[in-house]
Design a protein around this motif. Structure first.
Motif: not given
Lengths: 665, 112
Positions: A183-194
């Motif tokens: 939700g923040s301005a640059s709020g796109n996070r790439l999440v990598i899960t094993s």
């Protein structure tokens, strides 16, 4: 001469059709005999059909009882199923355990923040995702050798945040990539899960960054670099959201650490599924034998026998009340089947602890049916649980720990067979003749064609200068795995070695060409084909295939498959193969019902007789048709004759009458 | 001379009926039917001749002798054919009483 009213209008005033059919009927004795014989044969056929269908039902029931799980079922009860659930394989010891779960296993989760849009470009180059254990005390990372790394090429076609996510997910690299927007301005996070939990599945991402040339800085594709031993922002560029953790539990005072929450190797024969921690409180686990299932299986065995016995009785006995004889009364084939069935359930097997049905409370009643004494059965379940399944199913017990029974066929006879091994199985491999060239150039030396276990693969390696032989090995392994080849690449004193995953003579790795063949494997690589295990079962040379030895055709051990995992050459003890009641009866009825079985032979014989009768009936019908035609012709001729004679005689009589009249006048 | 023809025909028929008796004794129904058809043809012709010229005297006596011989043969032939017709008739009676009975024995049925 009587002349009934008829419609035929013949001179004699008789109904031709009625007469002719009556004459023909008078001659139908032979045909009626043939018809009666055919009816009797058909009744016999249908009785055999009834028997066959009862046997087929019985065979299905027996077949369903040939699996050990029907007789060695166990019940596992967890004191608190919100903490863990459990299942047993059938070989667990009957026991109670106290288990405290202090930590659940979890997979590592790392994230990269700061993208305004999912269409923002990340960078280009190659990602290599691998796994291992990170020790913070010594800041060392140990590769997980059972999980080879996977390389992913990121170019202009997939260099956005969403493109990288999709490329990672498509590569089947043991991780899941998702984009989470906070939700923040640059709020796109790439999440990598094993995908796998546990310390040994800590993620490592190495990057060859072609967008800015630096493989560790926090710009371009190397934003995704993650070496647990590196400095944050200089090679460890994602933040750890969730650390890799092992499941920690205490079983009866013994501390246990496992990478997964599904634990198959802590308690023999029991699989635990951990769901949450137990807040320091021990939770009970009890393993008991599943009497209900075993009782139900034994009852099913008895009921199936009784149902078949009832059908056979109905077909082969004389009912004094109704005075009706069974259609197969006195039939030797059927009597033979009935006595074989009875003999097979009253025999004693060569099994050790339990060898007869009477020992578990299954016995014949006065009326010839089988019945279960549930008290006796329960006591067998209590005292000899482990021996019950061998009483019903096919089982093999080897004296050597590295020899295991795999399977058998309906040709395998029960017996105690000696096993000798003269050669152990090996895997096929390809050994390079010199160290590889670590510089791979597109179109020059990036192609290699291989055959693995007889299947051809054409691999294209990612171009680049590989820092170490291991990096090149990782790349080659990635390409092999992606192509679906069952082989492992390893480093043998600085040279490449590819080993097939399979054992035996079909296991082989060969290099067949490609621009990079010589640079990777040298001018004269050595290909070694795998060997099949060789040896004897019951003193007869057995058939070796991979690690499996199969009893030779024609021997009592025919079709007996055993696995020789390893060990010494020479005598390897014995394998005691036993055939339980359900297995034997399954085979017996299957053979009976086969196209070459006794019942088929019998129905073939009856069908031949019916064919012969049909021919005779055809001939008889033809004869009767001709007879009818000749009667009809004869009748018509006589009828015509009489009417013509009537006309003549009445004319002549008239002549005489006239003369008499004339002479009187 | 028409009456000569008529007389000749009577005597031919008388000869034919002698043969018919032989055929009937042998149960040679085919031969019998063939001979009878010849007789019928002659008798057909006879009617024409006799309309034209009735016989008298010796010729008439010969004619009557032939007719008696023919009728005697006729009776004998009927006696030989009758058992067959009786058989048919018996069958008829049985069928009328029992419909299409599937009799498997061949024995003589008496008239009901």
């Amino acid at each position: 001469m009587t002349s009934p009213v008829t419609s035929s209008g013949s001179a004699s005033g008789l109904d031709v059709n009625s007469i002719v059919s009556a004459l023909v009927n008078a001659d139908k004795g032979t045909l009626n005999n043939l018809t009666a014989q055919k009816t009797a044969y058909n009744s016999k056929l249908s009785a055999i059909g009834t028997l066959k269908s009862a046997l087929a039902t019985y065979q299905t029931a027996m077949s369903g009882l040939t699996s050990a799980s029907k007789f060695n079922a166990q019940v596992v009860t967890a004191g608190d199923t919100s903490v863990f659930t459990a299942t047993a394989s059938g070989s667990a010891s009957v026991s109670n355990y106290a288990i405290t779960v202090s930590q659940l296993a979890q997979p590592q989760k790392i994230a990269l923040a700061g993208f305004a849009n999912t269409t923002d470009v990340v960078g280009t180059g190659t990602l290599n995702i691998s796994f291992g254990s990170y020790a913070s005390g010594t800041n060392t990372f140990t590769s997980n050798t059972s999980k080879p790394g996977v390389s992913i090429t990121i170019d202009s076609s997939n260099n956005t945040l969403a493109g990288v996510r999709d490329a990672i997910n498509a590569a089947n690299a043991g991780v899941t990539a998702t984009i989470v927007n906070d939700g923040s301005a640059s709020g796109n996070r790439l999440v990598i899960t094993s995908k796998d939990s546990g310390l040994e599945n800590t993620i490592k991402i190495s990057v060859a960054d072609t967008s800015d040339g630096s493989n560790t800085d926090a710009s371009g594709l190397s934003q995704l670099a993650y070496d647990p031993t590196a400095t944050s922002g200089a090679g460890k560029n994602l933040s750890e959201m969730q650390a890799a953790k092992n499941a920690l539990l205490n079983i009866d005072g013994i501390a246990v650490s496992k990478s997964s929450n599904t634990i198959t190797d802590a308690i023999d024969g029991v699989t635990l599924n951990l769901l949450k921690t137990s807040s320091g409180v021990p939770v009970s686990l009890s393993v008991s034998n599943d009497s209900t299932t075993v009782q139900a299986s034994v009852t099913a065995f008895v009921n199936a026998y009784n149902a078949l016995d009832k059908t056979i009785r109905g077909l082969t006995s004389y009912d004094a009340t109704t005075q009706v004889a069974g259609l197969l009364l006195g039939d030797s084939t059927v009597n033979n089947i009935a006595s074989q069935l009875k003999a097979s359930v009253t025999q004693s097997l060569g099994t050790d602890t339990l060898s007869s049905l009477s020992q578990i409370g299954v016995a014949f009643q006065r009326d010839g049916s089988l019945a279960v004494d549930s008290t006796k059965l329960q006591s067998a379940i209590t005292n000899n649980f482990g021996s019950i399944s061998a009483l019903f199913t096919a089982a093999g017990k080897a004296t050597d720990q590295l020899v295991t029974y795999t399977s058998s066929t309906d040709k395998t006879q029960a017996g105690n067979y000696a096993v000798t091994v003269s050669q152990l199985a090996t895997k096929g491999s390809l050994q390079a003749s010199s160290a590889p060239n670590l510089t791979i150039t597109q179109g020059a030396n990036d192609q290699v064609n291989l055959t693995v276990n007889g299947v051809s693969y054409s691999l294209t390696l990612t171009a680049g200068i590989y820092a170490t032989t291991q990096d090149l090995i990782n790349e080659l392994q990635t390409r092999l795995t992606q192509a679906g080849a069952a082989a492992q690449v390893s480093n043998n004193a600085g040279t490449l070695k590819i080993t097939s995953n399979n054992y035996g003579s079909g296991s082989a790795v060969a290099v067949t060409g490609g621009s990079g063949a010589t640079d990777l494997f040298g001018g004269s690589p050595t290909a070694t084909t795998g060997l099949d295990v060789a040896g004897t079962i019951n003193g007869v040379a057995a058939i070796g295939a991979g690690q499996t030895l199969t009893g030779a055709f024609g021997d009592a051990s025919q079709g007996l498959k055993i696995n020789i995992a390893d060990g010494t050459l020479g005598a390897r003890g014995t394998i005691n193969f036993t055939l339980g009641f359900a297995s034997q009866l399954n085979t017996f009825t299957t053979n009976l019902l086969s196209s070459s079985g006794a019942l088929s032979t019998k129905t073939d014989g009856i069908n031949t007789s019916i064919d012969r009768l049909n021919d005779q009936m055809d001939a008889e019908n033809t004869r009767l048709t001709k007879l009818e035609a000749s009667y009809r012709a004869q009748y018509t001729a006589l009828d015509t004759l009489i009417s013509s004679m009537n006309a003549t005689s009445s004319y002549l009589t008239q002549q005489i009458a006239q003369f008499t009249a004339n002479s009187k006048s | 001379m028409l009456h000569d023809n008529a007389l000749a025909i009577y005597e031919s028929v008388a000869l034919l009926t002698t043969e018919m008796v032989v055929a009937a004794r042998k149960q040679d129904w085919e031969k019998l039917a063939e001979l009878e058809a010849n007789c019928a043809d002659y008798v057909e012709k006879l009617k024409d001749y006799e309309q034209a010229e009735p016989l008298t005297g010796k010729a008439l006596a010969r004619k009557l002798a032939s007719i008696k011989k023919i009728l005697a043969d006729d009776r004998e032939i009927r006696d030989l054919v009758d058992p067959w017709m009786v058989k048919f008739s018996n069958m008829m009676t049985i069928n009328a009483a029992h419909g299409q009975s599937q009799s498997t024995k061949r024995h003589k049925h008496t008239l009901q």
